[in-house]
Structures are given as C-alpha cells and as structure tokens.
Design an enzyme around this catalytic site. Structure first.
Site, short mmCIF file in Angstrom:
data_model
loop_
_atom_site.label_atom_id
_atom_site.label_comp_id
_atom_site.label_asym_id
_atom_site.label_seq_id
_atom_site.Cartn_x
_atom_site.Cartn_y
_atom_site.Cartn_z
N HIS A 137 93.30 69.69 117.58
CA HIS A 137 93.15 70.98 118.30
C HIS A 137 92.73 70.72 119.75
O HIS A 137 91.60 70.36 120.05
CB HIS A 137 92.10 71.86 117.62
CG HIS A 137 92.03 73.25 118.17
ND1 HIS A 137 92.19 74.37 117.39
CD2 HIS A 137 91.86 73.72 119.42
CE1 HIS A 137 92.10 75.45 118.13
NE2 HIS A 137 91.89 75.07 119.39
N HIS A 163 93.99 72.17 124.01
CA HIS A 163 94.85 73.03 124.84
C HIS A 163 95.25 72.21 126.06
O HIS A 163 94.58 72.24 127.10
CB HIS A 163 94.11 74.29 125.27
CG HIS A 163 93.72 75.18 124.14
ND1 HIS A 163 94.40 76.35 123.85
CD2 HIS A 163 92.73 75.07 123.22
CE1 HIS A 163 93.84 76.92 122.79
NE2 HIS A 163 92.83 76.17 122.40
N GLN A 187 97.51 83.45 123.24
CA GLN A 187 96.09 83.51 123.64
C GLN A 187 95.58 84.94 123.72
O GLN A 187 94.42 85.22 123.42
CB GLN A 187 95.91 82.81 125.00
CG GLN A 187 94.53 82.89 125.60
CD GLN A 187 93.49 82.09 124.83
OE1 GLN A 187 93.43 80.88 124.92
NE2 GLN A 187 92.65 82.79 124.06
N HIS A 207 93.53 80.31 115.50
CA HIS A 207 92.17 80.43 116.00
C HIS A 207 91.54 81.52 115.14
O HIS A 207 92.06 82.65 115.10
CB HIS A 207 92.16 80.85 117.46
CG HIS A 207 92.43 79.74 118.43
ND1 HIS A 207 93.62 79.07 118.44
CD2 HIS A 207 91.66 79.18 119.40
CE1 HIS A 207 93.57 78.14 119.40
NE2 HIS A 207 92.39 78.19 119.98
N GLU A 220 86.32 82.95 115.77
CA GLU A 220 85.58 82.16 116.77
C GLU A 220 84.57 83.09 117.44
O GLU A 220 84.72 83.51 118.59
CB GLU A 220 86.54 81.55 117.80
CG GLU A 220 85.86 80.51 118.68
CD GLU A 220 86.79 79.87 119.70
OE1 GLU A 220 87.97 80.28 119.78
OE2 GLU A 220 86.34 78.97 120.42
N ASP A 276 89.42 70.38 121.68
CA ASP A 276 89.65 71.76 122.12
C ASP A 276 89.93 71.88 123.63
O ASP A 276 90.99 72.33 124.02
CB ASP A 276 88.49 72.68 121.72
CG ASP A 276 88.90 74.14 121.63
OD1 ASP A 276 90.09 74.46 121.87
OD2 ASP A 276 88.05 74.98 121.30
#
Ligand code: FE2
Length: 417
Positions: free
Chosen positions: A59, A61, A155, A213, A216, A312
């Site tokens: 994971h 980005h 996102q 996701h 969170e 992440d």
C-alpha cells in the site's frame, strides 16, 4: 546457462547457513551438495547474513510522492480529511511528467531498501486520468526491477465525486490491476455501502482484485469492513480482497470486534496496516487519552488473518516523512500493536514480506526451488537482531541478477575500551 552459487546464506528458521544454487534466474537447488553447480558458475559468499524474500509494500501512493512541500498542499491540522481537500484543490496542476519523475524517485528509494513488490493506489478522480497514464508507463518501464500493481483508486469517492464510478471503470479498461474505493469518504453510510457493491461489480466484470481504503477514521461507527467482508464472501472472492487501514477497528467495542473476526475468516480478508501514517493522522480529534490509529493487528493475527504493514505515503499532504524502508514500518507496527514478545519479534518479518505478497496474490514468491530467484540480504545474522537494528538491505537479487548492492555499514570510532 548462467549459474551462481550463493554460499553461507542464513535462512529464517535454520540453525546453520545454507548454500543456494541459482540457474538462469531460478532457484535450482537449496542446500545439499552444490559442487557441480560451483564447477560451472560463479560463487558469492553471503557470510552468514540473513537471506529473506524481497520486501513487499502492499500500500503506497506513488502518484502523491513529494507533493507535501507544495504550498497548496500544506496540511496544518494533520487530519485525513483536510489532506484530501488540499489534494483536491491542487492536483490538476500536476502533469504526467512531473508525477512520473517523482514516482520514479520513490521507487528508487523502495528498491534501495529491498522492495521488489509494490501495490500503488493511483487517484482516478480526475477526468484526464493523468496519474494513471503516468503510472501505467512506469509499470512497464520498471518491470525488471519491481512488480507494480496499480489500484484504480477514487480518492474523492465513487459518488462523492461526480463520475467517480465511471472513472474507476475506465481505469480498469486502461489496465489497472485492482479495484479501489474509499467508502468512509462518501456522503452517507448508504453511499459507502453502494460504493463497495459497485467495486465488487467492477471486479467481477473485469476479473480484478479489490483493495478498499476502509474505515480510516477513529469513528467507531465506521463499519464498512463488514460490507467488504460480506461482499467478499458472497461473491466467492476469498483471498482476493484487501481492507486497508481499518483504523476504526481500534475503537470498536469488543463484542462487535469479536463477532466480526469469524466473518473476516470466512471472507479470508487481507488486512493492510500503515503504522506511521495512521498513528500520525488518527487521534487528531482526541485530547487525552489519545488513540493510536491502528487496527487490531494482534487479534487479527491470532485469528489467522493475513496482515501486512505498508508505507502508504512518502512526503505528501497526508504524511510529511517516509522513505520506503519497510523495516521502519515493521519497527513502528510492532510497537503500536504491542507485539514485542521474543517469539513475535522472531516471526515478524512476514508482515513486510510474505504477508504483503500474499495480499497481492503473487504466485512465484519465496525462496523455494523452482521459483524465480528473487531475494534480499540483510546486514544482520538473525531475525531478532535485524528487527532490533532495523537492518539495512545490502543486496537485492531479482531473477538471478543483482539490482541493488550496498556496502555494509562500517563504524569507525576513537573509543579505547
Ligand atoms: Fe492510502
């Protein structure tokens, strides 16, 4: 035929060192008499250092890397939701070339820390799909160095962003490997569940993996993980679905968490935890006591569920630091999860190696005869010391070829004792 014998490799769980023969990029023979191989090839002495499968970062980005320093991206509250708003306001200014250049820097850092398997979420809530195009190019260009899986990640939501669901589908048609989602960011609970349902519909239609996701937040009422478990189970997608973050699980009452463990097992749900990111982003609405922002790593592991630790972010609106070193994530993850017994430490490398690879459904993974000769060497002799010292990766071999080599650390002192 290309033959190399790696001598004196310390494999996990072995009392003595082992010799390994690699032929034409595959593990040909591990242990035993390798004299025939030595006659026909090169030898490399690994000097008793620890040899493990490559690190797997399930994971990250890559399209956000190094965007933290842009003034428009500065996140002053340290919260997830301000970071998303900041990103939304400024992402249109990024070009494919800039994204690619920064992502490449991030991948180089990962490779320098022994990572060979990467799952990157890529923001597809962008009508031009600029980042996706950049990352698809990078995936092809870097295939000799890393396996890069790309998640079609909305996102700003499937529905909270108008046209989000259609853009996820377009990204899958263009070559994304995994369906993403962010149900806790949708406007309503119902939209969140609907986004999970839509994600599964797309995964089934295009034969893709899933990685949401999920929850969170410290909100103990954020329970989309139950929807993900249910859709995984009823669509027979066991082992092919991941729930990333699940921070809210750290705030659930025990009765609910206990009930869900058996559902997670039926779904064979994979869990990805991002230790540094989430202990930074969560607990932001608490005074004291402050929550740790971390999922129930210990209980999930005790229940036989697959949990991995991941990076992440590397310097983006969500998290200012990060360097791609998963030994750092392991260090934080063990501390935050209270998993510090001797046995837990000795068994902990799986969180940053095989568990991540299992989540990514990598078939050809591990130091086994017949597999691709992908492995890394750490600058320590045993797992306990490797974890205690957050050991450096000093050699990374992929398909039998060295892709990264570092000099072991030498410390010169003037001490006289
Ligand atoms: Fe993420």
């Amino acid at each position: 035929m290309t033959v190399t014998v790696y001598k004196n490799a310390q494999l996990q769980g072995c009392d003595k060192t082992t010799d390994i023969a690699v032929v034409d990029g595959k593990f040909a023979k591990i242990g035993g008499d390798l004299s025939d191989y030595e006659k026909n090839g090169n030898t490399v002495d690994l000097k008793g250092n620890l040899v493990i499968p490559p690190f797997a970062d399930a994971h990250i980005h890559l399209d956000y890397i190094y965007t933290a320093s842009l003034p428009t991206h500065e996140t002053t509250s340290g919260t997830l939701f301000e970071a998303i708003d900041n990103w939304s306001d400024s992402k249109a200014s990024l070009t494919a070339d800039i994204i690619k250049e920064r992502a490449l820097k991030g991948v180089k850092m990962q490779i320098s820390h022994g990572v060979q398997y990467v799952r990157s979420h890529v923001d597809v809530t962008d009508p031009k799909l600029t980042a996706l195009k950049a990352l698809l190019e990078l995936k092809e260009e870097l295939k000799d160095y890393i396996d890069l899986q790309i998640v079609a990640f909305p996102q700003e939501g499937y529905f909270a962003y108008k046209g989000g669901a259609e853009l996820v589908e377009e990204a899958l048609k263009m070559g994304a490997d995994v369906v993403g989602g962010i149900p806790h960011f949708e406007f309503t609970r119902e939209d969140g569940v609907r986004s999970v349902e839509k994600g599964f519909e797309l995964a089934m239609k295009y034969d893709k993996l899933l990685d949401f996701h999920c929850d969170e937040t410290d909100d103990d009422q954020s329970r989309f993980v139950e929807s993900i478990a249910a859709y995984t189970y009823f669509n027979s997608m066991q082992g092919r679905t991941a729930a990333s973050h699940t921070c809210a699980m750290g705030s659930y009452n025990n009765a609910y968490a206990f009930k869900m463990m058996s559902k997670f097992k039926k779904a064979q749900l994979n869990f990805i935890v991002c230790p540094t990111e989430n202990c930074y982003l969560q607990g932001r609405y608490d005074s004291y006591p402050k929550r740790r922002g971390i999922s129930r790593v210990d209980e999930l592991t005790q229940n036989g569920l697959n949990v991995s630790f991941a990076q992440d972010s590397i310097s983006d609106p969500w998290y200012p630091l990060g360097n791609g070193n998963l030994m750092h994530q392991l260090d934080f993850g063990l501390h935050l999860s209270h998993m510090m017994s001797v046995d837990e430490i000795k068994n902990s490398l799986k969180f940053v190696t095989e568990n991540g690879a299992k989540t990514m459904c990598i078939k050809d993974y591990g130091i086994k005869e017949g597999n691709s000769a992908n492995f890394v060497v750490l600058d320590e002799k045993n797992v306990f010391d490797a974890v205690r010292n957050t050991a450096s990766t000093i050699l990374s071999v992929r398909n039998g070829k060295v892709i990264m080599e570092k000099q072991p650390e030498k410390i010169l002192t003037t001490y006289n004792f």
